[in-house]
Design a protein around this motif. Sequence first.
Motif, short mmCIF file in Angstrom:
data_model
loop_
_atom_site.label_atom_id
_atom_site.label_comp_id
_atom_site.label_asym_id
_atom_site.label_seq_id
_atom_site.Cartn_x
_atom_site.Cartn_y
_atom_site.Cartn_z
N GLU A 172 23.25 -18.89 15.00
CA GLU A 172 23.55 -17.86 16.01
C GLU A 172 22.74 -16.60 15.73
O GLU A 172 22.12 -16.04 16.64
CB GLU A 172 25.04 -17.56 16.02
N ALA A 173 22.72 -16.16 14.47
CA ALA A 173 21.97 -14.95 14.11
C ALA A 173 20.48 -15.16 14.32
O ALA A 173 19.79 -14.27 14.82
CB ALA A 173 22.26 -14.58 12.65
N ARG A 174 19.99 -16.34 13.95
CA ARG A 174 18.57 -16.61 14.10
C ARG A 174 18.18 -16.63 15.58
O ARG A 174 17.19 -16.01 15.98
CB ARG A 174 18.22 -17.95 13.44
N ILE A 175 18.96 -17.31 16.41
CA ILE A 175 18.65 -17.42 17.84
C ILE A 175 18.78 -16.06 18.51
O ILE A 175 17.93 -15.66 19.30
CB ILE A 175 19.58 -18.45 18.51
N THR A 176 19.83 -15.34 18.20
CA THR A 176 20.07 -14.01 18.79
C THR A 176 18.93 -13.04 18.47
O THR A 176 18.58 -12.20 19.28
CB THR A 176 21.42 -13.43 18.31
N SER A 177 18.35 -13.20 17.29
CA SER A 177 17.26 -12.30 16.90
C SER A 177 15.90 -12.79 17.38
O SER A 177 14.87 -12.20 17.03
CB SER A 177 17.24 -12.16 15.37
N GLY A 178 15.88 -13.87 18.18
CA GLY A 178 14.62 -14.34 18.75
C GLY A 178 13.97 -15.46 17.95
O GLY A 178 12.86 -15.88 18.28
N GLY A 179 14.63 -15.91 16.92
CA GLY A 179 14.06 -16.98 16.11
C GLY A 179 14.45 -18.36 16.62
O GLY A 179 15.15 -18.49 17.63
#
Length: 99
Positions: A54-61
């Motif tokens: 979730e953190a990775r996707i939310t940050s554009g990763g």
Amino acid sequence: MTLTATKTAAETTGAGTAEAAELIAGARDRIDALDDRIIGLIQERMAVSAVIQEARITSGGRRVNLSREMEVLAHYSEALGKPGTGLAMTLLELCRGRV
């Protein structure tokens, strides 16, 4: 008339003696308890992995970090040999794409 088959402890465990059957039954109880703990830890790992994704996707990763997965595979392989690689692959598969 219905016949009920009752197996002895030796028949249930495959042991040749009552003493061995008792030992095996106790060890199986321990394995069952360990399996319950392992399942709980896997479920916890899945939850933590979802937070990371979730953190990775939310940050554009990207959802998956392949270099990290290679580290996990190597870790399991070093600790458990070739079967460890298969176990790690299964864990990674369980933890991917939950987000």
